[in-house]
Scaffold this motif. Structure first.
Motif, PDB file in Angstrom:
ATOM      1  N   LEU A  37      34.268   6.431 -25.224  1.00 19.71           N
ATOM      2  CA  LEU A  37      33.829   7.752 -25.687  1.00 19.71           C
ATOM      3  C   LEU A  37      33.439   8.699 -24.559  1.00 19.71           C
ATOM      4  CD1 LEU A  37      31.675   6.798 -28.778  1.00 19.71           C
ATOM      5  CD2 LEU A  37      33.783   8.112 -28.783  1.00 19.71           C
ATOM      6  N   ALA A  38      33.450   8.236 -23.319  1.00 15.80           N
ATOM      7  CA  ALA A  38      33.002   9.064 -22.200  1.00 15.80           C
ATOM      8  C   ALA A  38      33.694  10.432 -22.139  1.00 15.80           C
ATOM      9  CB  ALA A  38      33.170   8.315 -20.893  1.00 15.80           C
ATOM     10  N   PRO A  39      35.016  10.547 -22.310  1.00 15.97           N
ATOM     11  CA  PRO A  39      35.632  11.878 -22.284  1.00 15.97           C
ATOM     12  C   PRO A  39      35.133  12.793 -23.413  1.00 15.97           C
ATOM     13  CG  PRO A  39      37.306  10.192 -22.017  1.00 15.97           C
ATOM     14  CD  PRO A  39      36.040   9.488 -22.373  1.00 15.97           C
ATOM     15  N   ALA A  40      34.969  12.243 -24.600  1.00 10.85           N
ATOM     16  CA  ALA A  40      34.494  13.057 -25.725  1.00 10.85           C
ATOM     17  C   ALA A  40      33.042  13.488 -25.509  1.00 10.85           C
ATOM     18  CB  ALA A  40      34.633  12.280 -27.033  1.00 10.85           C
ATOM     19  N   ILE A  41      32.226  12.586 -24.976  1.00  7.25           N
ATOM     20  CA  ILE A  41      30.833  12.926 -24.686  1.00  7.25           C
ATOM     21  C   ILE A  41      30.763  14.003 -23.606  1.00  7.25           C
ATOM     22  CG2 ILE A  41      28.669  12.032 -23.742  1.00  7.25           C
ATOM     23  CD1 ILE A  41      29.391   9.340 -25.108  1.00  7.25           C
ATOM     24  N   ALA A  42      31.590  13.856 -22.568  1.00  3.70           N
ATOM     25  CA  ALA A  42      31.610  14.857 -21.498  1.00  3.70           C
ATOM     26  C   ALA A  42      32.026  16.220 -22.038  1.00  3.70           C
ATOM     27  CB  ALA A  42      32.557  14.419 -20.383  1.00  3.70           C
ATOM     28  N   ASP A  43      33.001  16.236 -22.943  1.00  2.00           N
ATOM     29  CA  ASP A  43      33.447  17.511 -23.519  1.00  2.00           C
ATOM     30  C   ASP A  43      32.343  18.143 -24.364  1.00  2.00           C
ATOM     31  OD1 ASP A  43      35.490  19.515 -23.951  1.00  2.00           O
ATOM     32  OD2 ASP A  43      35.615  18.754 -26.005  1.00  2.00           O
ATOM     33  N   GLN A  44      31.602  17.329 -25.100  1.00  2.00           N
ATOM     34  CA  GLN A  44      30.516  17.858 -25.923  1.00  2.00           C
ATOM     35  C   GLN A  44      29.359  18.385 -25.068  1.00  2.00           C
ATOM     36  OE1 GLN A  44      30.331  18.299 -29.285  1.00  2.00           O
ATOM     37  NE2 GLN A  44      32.487  17.747 -29.272  1.00  2.00           N
ATOM     38  N   ARG A 104      47.247  13.346 -26.793  1.00  2.00           N
ATOM     39  CA  ARG A 104      48.704  13.157 -26.847  1.00  2.00           C
ATOM     40  C   ARG A 104      49.085  11.692 -26.664  1.00  2.00           C
ATOM     41  NH1 ARG A 104      49.618  17.952 -22.725  1.00  2.00           N
ATOM     42  NH2 ARG A 104      49.119  19.677 -24.117  1.00  2.00           N
ATOM     43  N   GLY A 105      48.216  10.957 -25.998  1.00  2.00           N
ATOM     44  CA  GLY A 105      48.484   9.545 -25.754  1.00  2.00           C
ATOM     45  C   GLY A 105      47.862   8.621 -26.786  1.00  2.00           C
ATOM     46  N   GLY A 106      47.255   9.156 -27.809  1.00  2.00           N
ATOM     47  CA  GLY A 106      46.693   8.337 -28.875  1.00  2.00           C
ATOM     48  C   GLY A 106      45.197   8.101 -28.772  1.00  2.00           C
ATOM     49  N   TYR A 107      44.489   8.923 -28.027  1.00  2.00           N
ATOM     50  CA  TYR A 107      43.035   8.801 -27.914  1.00  2.00           C
ATOM     51  C   TYR A 107      42.398   9.171 -29.240  1.00  2.00           C
ATOM     52  CZ  TYR A 107      38.308   9.612 -26.119  1.00  2.00           C
ATOM     53  OH  TYR A 107      36.956   9.598 -25.900  1.00  2.00           O
ATOM     54  N   TYR A 108      41.574   8.273 -29.779  1.00  2.00           N
ATOM     55  CA  TYR A 108      40.963   8.484 -31.084  1.00  2.00           C
ATOM     56  C   TYR A 108      39.469   8.158 -31.009  1.00  2.00           C
ATOM     57  CZ  TYR A 108      40.636   8.452 -36.169  1.00  2.00           C
ATOM     58  OH  TYR A 108      40.302   8.729 -37.465  1.00  2.00           O
ATOM     59  N   PRO A 109      38.639   9.130 -30.632  1.00  2.00           N
ATOM     60  CA  PRO A 109      37.216   8.845 -30.429  1.00  2.00           C
ATOM     61  C   PRO A 109      36.437   8.545 -31.706  1.00  2.00           C
ATOM     62  CG  PRO A 109      37.645  11.172 -30.084  1.00  2.00           C
ATOM     63  CD  PRO A 109      38.979  10.497 -30.273  1.00  2.00           C
ATOM     64  N   LYS A 110      36.925   8.957 -32.866  1.00  2.00           N
ATOM     65  CA  LYS A 110      36.184   8.689 -34.104  1.00  2.00           C
ATOM     66  C   LYS A 110      36.140   7.189 -34.403  1.00  2.00           C
ATOM     67  CE  LYS A 110      36.884  13.162 -36.140  1.00  2.00           C
ATOM     68  NZ  LYS A 110      37.386  13.954 -37.241  1.00  2.00           N
ATOM     69  N   VAL A 121      32.958   2.095 -34.439  1.00  2.00           N
ATOM     70  CA  VAL A 121      32.747   0.755 -33.881  1.00  2.00           C
ATOM     71  C   VAL A 121      31.368   0.670 -33.235  1.00  2.00           C
ATOM     72  CG1 VAL A 121      33.488  -0.830 -32.056  1.00  2.00           C
ATOM     73  CG2 VAL A 121      35.174   0.187 -33.584  1.00  2.00           C
ATOM     74  N   ALA A 122      30.984   1.681 -32.467  1.00  2.00           N
ATOM     75  CA  ALA A 122      29.688   1.671 -31.798  1.00  2.00           C
ATOM     76  C   ALA A 122      28.539   1.619 -32.809  1.00  2.00           C
ATOM     77  CB  ALA A 122      29.537   2.889 -30.891  1.00  2.00           C
ATOM     78  N   ILE A 123      28.619   2.416 -33.844  1.00  2.00           N
ATOM     79  CA  ILE A 123      27.562   2.437 -34.855  1.00  2.00           C
ATOM     80  C   ILE A 123      27.529   1.124 -35.618  1.00  2.00           C
ATOM     81  CG2 ILE A 123      26.824   3.506 -37.026  1.00  2.00           C
ATOM     82  CD1 ILE A 123      27.868   6.179 -35.818  1.00  2.00           C
ATOM     83  N   GLY A 124      28.696   0.662 -36.054  1.00  2.00           N
ATOM     84  CA  GLY A 124      28.761  -0.585 -36.819  1.00  2.00           C
ATOM     85  C   GLY A 124      28.281  -1.789 -36.027  1.00  2.00           C
ATOM     86  N   MET A 125      28.730  -1.907 -34.803  1.00  2.00           N
ATOM     87  CA  MET A 125      28.348  -3.057 -33.989  1.00  2.00           C
ATOM     88  C   MET A 125      26.885  -3.001 -33.563  1.00  2.00           C
ATOM     89  SD  MET A 125      30.721  -5.271 -33.815  1.00  2.00           S
ATOM     90  CE  MET A 125      31.090  -4.907 -35.508  1.00  2.00           C
TER      91      MET A 125
END
Length: 87
Positions: free
Chosen positions: A24-31, A47-53, A58-62
């Motif tokens: 999630l580091a790229p999404a966090i940095a963007d936020q 474009r390469g299939g990055y899916y931060p949701k 996974v982070a919340i569930g685990m």
């Protein structure tokens, strides 16, 4: 011994949480930064299939599973430490 093994096993979900946070580091940095560079980074990764949701789920569930396992283990498994008498 049982409690030690159980607590080590209960750390596995936290390892997955760490991996999800790295993902999630790229999404966090963007936020946090709201810069054109981080936005372009997310666009390129998308474009390469990055899916931060998925990583967020996974982070919340685990983290919930890891916390639950730790609480269960600390309540229901006997302690490995021996209490010494105060002589």
């Amino acid at each position: 011994m049982n409690k030690t093994v159980f607590l080590v096993i209960s750390m596995v979900p936290w390892i997955l949480v760490g991996g999800a946070l790295i993902y999630l580091a790229p999404a966090i940095a963007d936020q946090l930064l709201h810069s054109e560079t981080t936005h372009m980074w997310l666009t390129t990764l998308g474009r390469g299939g990055y899916y931060p949701k998925l990583a967020t789920a996974v982070a919340i569930g685990m983290s919930l599973v890891g916390t639950a396992l730790t609480i269960i283990g600390s309540k229901y498994l006997p302690s490995d430490r021996r209490i010494q008498s105060g002589k």
